[in-house]
Structure formats: structure tokens, C-alpha cells
Design a protein around this motif. Structure first.
Motif: not given
Length: 383
Positions: A270-277, A309-315, A321-325
């Protein structure tokens, strides 16, 4: 005495939020009237939309500059109407670049100004909190870590939870989603979400296709669902499939249906954003990725306050979850990260349990809580 409330909502998400809020306020104030800028869902609740919310939609900085005069004229005309009609309160729903200006001036005119959905001051541009403190009477926050930031700045604030947590089931039904989409077979299902904007799909389509190719080479039974929000983004992805000669891949493109695709999937890219939430609320393991212009990324990285940058990790305040940016977002690494989720049942179960806790923390009956925070500002108007 009829209570009148001015509102501005931008884009479809704001229209949905505002429509739920109108309904919740009407439970306490059945004769209340609402006017301003809104969409069809607000209109269905009896909202007087003097401009449709689509008029506020801009696509990037260039479009914003081109439409500055038009948007400025709308905003000034609405401000004049608010000053003349003296509603009991003004509620700006998201759209901070448009609404904070209005909120500051309605507050100066003695009209309470409430902002619903905090800007992402916790991610970057934190200096805006001083402007926000001057502009708003009350901030309504969707995330539990946000109120303390406003309290420190002396802003009245309420945590109201996230509306998606109210809507999404605590236990998503993968089998039902697969049946609805006509997905059968025993192999793993991977949802690929390259974003809702054309720029996002342009930046990520080739990478996603390359990732799918590598996953298929390792597991010939894997299948891919690609929900795309608009005809334009679908065309971009179709072009990428032709350009990369990937017509042989088991990729099924869906018209929208992002939630259904993620529910049906075993793992999500998933591209980072609301979809990750959304993926987190659906309890799906994921890999978050993103790619933007080189100089824009350097600026954003320099201004960022958080390591994720991902909401799951921030929250969760943890890299769960991995972030590959950016340069890390390349097919071999993405495929390996997705494959790692598919290969580890215990890791997936632990993540699902963590996401269930997150879901419960965000499930607050958002519209009802937001209405309860707003009602005290309407008491003097006869509520």
C-alpha cells in the motif's frame, strides 16, 4: 429559536464526515439549519450547499496557484454571508488551507470556530499550531496522541476517534469478500494499492508490477487485486502493464473496491496514506511504500518529526509494519517483505491482535462525540 450553523467540507471524505455530524447534531437540535460548502451526502441531510465541495478540490501546488483567485473569491463571499447571517458557530471539516483562514475571521467576529480533523502537525509543519491556536475555538481530533499537542498550545481540544473505526467490523470476513469479488482457489491473494492520485500511480505502477512478477516467480499460485479509484488511474496502470509486457501476470484490476480488495487479501502492498489505516482496521499485514520527487522527498524528510510515515506505525508508536520508501521501494525488497508476511503465521497473528487493540482505541462513535463537544458552543444560541 432556530439555530443556524455554517459549515465547509472539502472533498468526498469531508462530505461524509460532515453528513454524520449533521445527523448527530440534529438528534439534539432537530430544527437546526446548516449552510455553506458541502457535498451530496450533506445535502441529503438537509444542508444548504451554496457551493459544492468539488469546487474546493485542487490537485497539487500548480492547480492551487491557478485557482487561487477563484477559491479566494468563494471564501470571501462565504465570510461576508457568515458575518451578515451570524450563525451560532462555524465548523470547518478538514480542508485546513481553506478553512483556517475562515475560522480565524469568524472567531474574530465573535462566532465560535470549530475545526474537525486536525492537520498533520505531528508529521511536519508543526509551526502551524500557532496559527491554528489563533484561528480556532475548538479542535476535534481523530487520533489519541493529538490532543496533548493542542493542550500545550492552549487550544481547547477533544479526541473523538476515527470514523472508519466505527464503520469497519472488528472481525472482517475474508471469505465473504472473496466470494463477492469472485476470488477462488487456494493460493495467496495480494492486494496492490498504488494510491488514489494520478501522480502516485505514475510513480509506483512499474514498481508494483515488478514486485508482482517476483512474487509470482516464487509462488505460481499467487494472485493480485489492484483497486484503482478513477478511470484516469486505471489507464495509467493499464499503460504500465503494456509498457512492462506484464499482460501474463494474474492481476485483476478493480473499479475502486479498495476495502473489498484488502479484506479479501492475505497481505497488502500500500502507498502510504489513509489506505494504510484501512488495512490496519481490516487486520491485514502490509508493506507501506511511497515514492515522490527527489528534492521533495529530501525536504519532507528534513522537516519530518517522526521516524515513520505510515499511520499504523505512528499510531502504535512502533515500526510494526515495514516501510520501504523512495530508493528502498524497489521490487526485490518489496517482494521479500511481502513474502516474509506470507511465510510467518505467528507474526501475522501477533500483528492482527495489535491491530484489534488499535481498532478498539479508535472506535469512539465519532459523530456523537464530535456533536457533544460542539453543543456547549451553541448553548447561548438557544440550544
Amino acid at each position: 429559536m432556530t439555530i443556524r450553523i455554517a459549515m465547509v467540507a472539502g472533498e468526498a471524505s469531508g462530505d461524509l464526515l460532515a453528513s454524520h455530524l449533521i445527523r448527530a447534531l440534529r438528534r439534539h437540535l432537530p430544527e437546526a439549519e446548516f449552510f455553506g460548502i458541502g457535498g451530496p451526502k450533506m445535502v441529503a441531510e438537509g444542508f444548504d450547499a451554496r457551493w459544492p465541495c468539488e469546487r474546493l478540490a485542487v490537485h497539487g501546488y500548480v492547480d492551487a496557484l491557478k485557482r487561487y483567485r477563484e477559491l479566494s473569491a468563494i471564501r470571501r463571499t462565504l465570510l461576508a454571508q457568515i458575518r451578515a447571517e451570524r450563525p451560532a458557530a462555524f465548523i470547518g471539516v478538514d480542508a485546513p488551507d481553506f478553512n483556517l483562514w475562515l475560522e480565524g475571521r469568524t472567531k474574530d467576529a465573535g462566532i465560535p470556530a470549530i475545526h474537525f480533523v486536525s492537520p498533520s502537525i505531528w508529521a511536519w509543519r508543526g509551526g502551524r499550531i500557532k496559527r491554528i491556536a489563533r484561528a480556532v475555538s475548538h479542535m476535534l481530533c481523530l487520533f489519541p496522541f493529538e490532543p496533548v499537542l493542542y493542550e500545550r498550545a492552549g487550544v481547547a481540544v477533544s479526541y473523538v476517534g476515527h470514523p472508519l473505526a466505527d464503520v469497519f467490523p472488528l472481525q472482517p470476513d475474508r471469505a465473504a469478500a472473496r466470494a463477492a469479488l469472485g476470488v477462488d482457489g487456494a493460493g495467496p491473494v495480494v492486494a496492490l494499492l498504488p494510491g488514489s492520485r494520478q501522480s502516485e500511480v505514475s510513480n509506483l505502477a512499474d514498481t508494483y508490477i515488478g514486485t508482482a512478477r517476483r512474487l509470482l516467480a516464487r509462488n505460481p499460485a499467487v494472485r493480485f487485486l489492484v483497486p484503482l479509484a478513477t478511470p484516469e488511474t486505471r489507464q495509467l496502470f493499464d499503460d504500465a502493464i503494456r509498457r512492462t509486457q506484464a499482460a501474463d501476470l494474474p492481476i485483476r484490476i478493480l473499479p475502486g473496491q479498495a476495502v473489498e480488495a484488502m479484506t479479501a487479501a492475505d497481505v497488502v502492498l500500500v502507498a502510504s496514506g489513509t489506505a494504510s489505516l484501512e488495512a490496519a482496521l481490516l487486520k491485514r499485514p502490509m508493506v507501506i511504500t511511497y515514492r515522490i520527487g527527489k528534492w521533495q522527498y529530501r525536504l519532507m524528510k528534513r522537516l519530518a518529526y517522526l521516524p515513520w510515515v505510515g499511520l499504523p506505525n505512528i499510531l502504535c508508536n512502533e515500526g510494526i509494519v515495514p516501510e520501504l520508501l523512495q530508493d528502498e521501494a524497489e521490487p526485490e525488497k518489496l517482494a521479500a517483505a511481502l513474502e516474509a508476511w506470507l511465510a510467518d503465521d505467528r507474526r501475522r497473528a501477533a500483528l492482527e491482535a495489535r491491530f484489534a487493540e488499535l481498532h478498539l482505541s479508535l472506535r469512539q462513535d465519532t459523530a456523537a462525540k464530535a456533536a457533544a463537544a460542539i453543543l456547549p458552543y451553541l448553548k447561548g444560541a438557544g440550544a
